[in-house]
Design a protein around this motif. Structure first.
Motif, PDB file in Angstrom:
ATOM      1  N   GLU A 275       0.817  -1.204   0.000  1.00 42.64           N
ATOM      2  CA  GLU A 275       0.000   0.000   0.000  1.00 42.64           C
ATOM      3  C   GLU A 275       0.855   1.261   0.000  1.00 42.64           C
ATOM      4  O   GLU A 275       1.924   1.320   0.605  1.00 42.64           O
ATOM      5  CB  GLU A 275      -0.982   0.009   1.185  1.00 42.64           C
ATOM      6  N   ARG A 276       0.335   2.271  -0.694  1.00 39.99           N
ATOM      7  CA  ARG A 276       1.045   3.532  -0.874  1.00 39.99           C
ATOM      8  C   ARG A 276       1.460   4.146   0.469  1.00 39.99           C
ATOM      9  O   ARG A 276       2.581   4.661   0.596  1.00 39.99           O
ATOM     10  CB  ARG A 276       0.155   4.515  -1.635  1.00 39.99           C
TER      11      ARG A 276
ATOM     12  N   TYR B 123       4.947   7.769  -4.327  1.00 42.76           N
ATOM     13  CA  TYR B 123       4.884   6.449  -4.964  1.00 42.76           C
ATOM     14  C   TYR B 123       4.213   6.581  -6.327  1.00 42.76           C
ATOM     15  O   TYR B 123       3.094   7.095  -6.444  1.00 42.76           O
ATOM     16  CB  TYR B 123       4.107   5.465  -4.099  1.00 42.76           C
ATOM     17  N   ASP B 124       4.911   6.146  -7.359  1.00 44.14           N
ATOM     18  CA  ASP B 124       4.391   6.115  -8.724  1.00 44.14           C
ATOM     19  C   ASP B 124       3.839   4.717  -8.963  1.00 44.14           C
ATOM     20  O   ASP B 124       4.590   3.769  -9.231  1.00 44.14           O
ATOM     21  CB  ASP B 124       5.522   6.438  -9.704  1.00 44.14           C
ATOM     22  N   ALA B 125       2.536   4.575  -8.853  1.00 45.96           N
ATOM     23  CA  ALA B 125       1.920   3.255  -8.947  1.00 45.96           C
ATOM     24  C   ALA B 125       2.065   2.662 -10.350  1.00 45.96           C
ATOM     25  O   ALA B 125       2.203   1.441 -10.497  1.00 45.96           O
ATOM     26  CB  ALA B 125       0.442   3.331  -8.559  1.00 45.96           C
ATOM     27  N   ASP B 126       2.015   3.499 -11.379  1.00 49.68           N
ATOM     28  CA  ASP B 126       2.136   2.988 -12.748  1.00 49.68           C
ATOM     29  C   ASP B 126       3.509   2.356 -12.982  1.00 49.68           C
ATOM     30  O   ASP B 126       3.624   1.313 -13.627  1.00 49.68           O
ATOM     31  CB  ASP B 126       1.901   4.116 -13.754  1.00 49.68           C
TER      32      ASP B 126
ATOM     33  N   ARG C  16       7.217   2.253  -8.347  1.00 49.77           N
ATOM     34  CA  ARG C  16       8.467   2.677  -7.728  1.00 49.77           C
ATOM     35  C   ARG C  16       8.266   3.946  -6.907  1.00 49.77           C
ATOM     36  O   ARG C  16       7.398   4.775  -7.212  1.00 49.77           O
ATOM     37  CB  ARG C  16       9.542   2.924  -8.786  1.00 49.77           C
ATOM     38  N   MET C  17       9.075   4.059  -5.863  1.00 47.33           N
ATOM     39  CA  MET C  17       9.166   5.309  -5.132  1.00 47.33           C
ATOM     40  C   MET C  17      10.006   6.288  -5.943  1.00 47.33           C
ATOM     41  O   MET C  17      11.015   5.907  -6.539  1.00 47.33           O
ATOM     42  CB  MET C  17       9.800   5.087  -3.763  1.00 47.33           C
ATOM     43  N   ASP C  18       9.578   7.531  -5.945  1.00 46.09           N
ATOM     44  CA  ASP C  18      10.258   8.590  -6.684  1.00 46.09           C
ATOM     45  C   ASP C  18      10.687   9.648  -5.664  1.00 46.09           C
ATOM     46  O   ASP C  18       9.841  10.314  -5.061  1.00 46.09           O
ATOM     47  CB  ASP C  18       9.290   9.183  -7.709  1.00 46.09           C
ATOM     48  N   ILE C  19      11.986   9.773  -5.441  1.00 45.59           N
ATOM     49  CA  ILE C  19      12.520  10.659  -4.414  1.00 45.59           C
ATOM     50  C   ILE C  19      13.120  11.890  -5.087  1.00 45.59           C
ATOM     51  O   ILE C  19      13.929  11.774  -6.009  1.00 45.59           O
ATOM     52  CB  ILE C  19      13.604   9.943  -3.573  1.00 45.59           C
ATOM     53  N   ARG C  20      12.728  13.062  -4.596  1.00 48.51           N
ATOM     54  CA  ARG C  20      13.165  14.304  -5.234  1.00 48.51           C
ATOM     55  C   ARG C  20      13.479  15.375  -4.198  1.00 48.51           C
ATOM     56  O   ARG C  20      13.105  15.258  -3.024  1.00 48.51           O
ATOM     57  CB  ARG C  20      12.097  14.822  -6.195  1.00 48.51           C
TER      58      ARG C  20
ATOM     59  N   ILE D 142      15.335   6.601  -7.369  1.00 52.21           N
ATOM     60  CA  ILE D 142      14.128   5.796  -7.522  1.00 52.21           C
ATOM     61  C   ILE D 142      14.332   4.507  -6.727  1.00 52.21           C
ATOM     62  O   ILE D 142      15.470   4.101  -6.463  1.00 52.21           O
ATOM     63  CB  ILE D 142      13.817   5.453  -8.996  1.00 52.21           C
ATOM     64  N   SER D 143      13.242   3.889  -6.332  1.00 54.16           N
ATOM     65  CA  SER D 143      13.321   2.600  -5.648  1.00 54.16           C
ATOM     66  C   SER D 143      12.150   1.740  -6.110  1.00 54.16           C
ATOM     67  O   SER D 143      11.023   1.895  -5.632  1.00 54.16           O
ATOM     68  CB  SER D 143      13.292   2.779  -4.131  1.00 54.16           C
ATOM     69  N   SER D 144      12.433   0.859  -7.072  1.00 53.64           N
ATOM     70  CA  SER D 144      11.376   0.043  -7.663  1.00 53.64           C
ATOM     71  C   SER D 144      10.899  -1.034  -6.693  1.00 53.64           C
ATOM     72  O   SER D 144      11.676  -1.575  -5.907  1.00 53.64           O
ATOM     73  CB  SER D 144      11.876  -0.615  -8.951  1.00 53.64           C
TER      74      SER D 144
END
Length: 329
Positions: A206-207, A251-254, A257-261, A291-293
């Motif tokens: 879960e997100r 979190y980019d569900a598509d 992966r986690m997207d860290i910026r 990123i963390s897939s």
């Protein structure tokens, strides 16, 4: 073990590149002039960054390290048996080999342990770990490699008694799909029929839990993320104002992966004298730092097959948060 015998059991090759600073300059210039801007997560890990990451692994929200340790503590004998009782354990990014001792213990109990090959960028840590392990595991031979395994993977020694190549910590998730496939394909090219790769991967969930793990309530992850700016200030003569950026973790569900910026809080101009480079940030502009897939079993098996590997084992913690998986050629 006597000091002389211990020294004879250890052989460590050093292949550090003399152009490391040049490579960093190239990476950072490309990243800061790209659209959108992006920095490699490898530059998080100076001494302070490594200390911050150790704090992250102990945070209540950050489950991956605990889950991986739990699998290794409980299921290493199964893993070693499923891997065909290899005589050699190769570990990419070995560090202090804290988690790896579970595998070494299981190999010793199975009567197959002969050689440990730590592969790490730190010469000091590799020597310290080797000295400790030959005392803990009498008869163990250590053939260490001090190198950047992204570039020097092919230096891993052959093993006539079967090798288990461990890549733990979920680090494979930091690579984009093409780079991930290419890296695993390089490992596949090194494996003999009796060898296995053991890969650590975080699993889709879960997100809310994923985003909490990368944006903790104490702000340690935010401090870790901003540390890359401190590294650039020190190494490249930058004048980044850390307070002018905020940590963003979505979190980019598509893409699973986690997207860290890092997000610029206003319009600003940053100068890096070491690169003779001026960089402008618009208000709200984001710069990706990691990123963390996350994976499902089916998706990971597809990743293996694309790289020329055959899945051959699957081990999760009781909560099914994390997986260690085996694959062979």
């Amino acid at each position: 073990m006597t000091p002389g015998a211990a020294a004879e059991a250890i052989e460590i090759e050093v292949h550090l590149r003399a152009d490391g600073g040049v490579a960093m300059e190239r990476d950072i210039r490309l990243g800061l002039t790209a659209k959108p801007k992006e920095l490699s997560p490898k530059y998080f890990y100076d001494e302070r960054g490594s200390q911050l990451f150790e704090r992250i692994t102990e945070l209540p929200e950050y489950y991956p390290t605990r889950a991986e340790r739990e699998i290794l503590a409980q299921r290493s004998p199964e893993i070693v048996a499923a891997a065909g009782e290899p005589g050699t354990l190769v570990e990419l990014g070995s560090g202090s080999a804290a988690k790896t001792r579970h595998l070494l213990d299981a190999m010793r109990e199975a009567g197959c342990l002969a050689t440990y090959v730590p592969v790490d960028i730190s010469e000091e840590i590799t020597h310290e770990t080797a000295d400790a392990l030959v005392e803990e595991y009498p008869g163990l031979t250590i053939r260490g490699l001090v190198c950047d395994f992204e570039h020097d993977l092919e230096r891993i020694p052959d093993g006539g008694d079967g090798r288990l190549v461990a890549f733990l910590g979920g680090t494979i998730g930091n690579l984009y799909p093409d780079a991930r496939r290419d890296f695993l394909a390089r490992i596949a090219a090194l494996l003999e029929p009796g060898d296995r790769i053991l890969l650590g991967t975080d699993l889709v969930k879960e997100r809310s839990r994923l985003e909490a793990a990368y944006d903790d309530s104490e702000g340690v992850t935010a401090e870790f993320n901003k540390n890359v700016l401190r590294v650039l200030n020190r190494e490249l003569g930058g004048d980044f104002d850390l307070d002018a950026f905020e940590h963003v973790a979505n979190y980019d569900a598509d893409a699973a992966r986690m997207d860290i910026r890092l997000r610029s809080l206003g319009e600003q101009t940053v100068r890096l004298d070491g690169l003779d480079l001026t960089v402008r940030f618009a208000p709200g502009e984001e710069m990706r730092t990691e990123i963390s897939s996350k994976f499902t079993r089916e998706r990971l098996e597809d990743v293996y097959r694309e790289a020329g590997l055959r899945p051959s084992g699957w081990f999760t913690d009781p909560g099914k948060d994390y997986a260690l998986s085996l694959a062979s050629v």
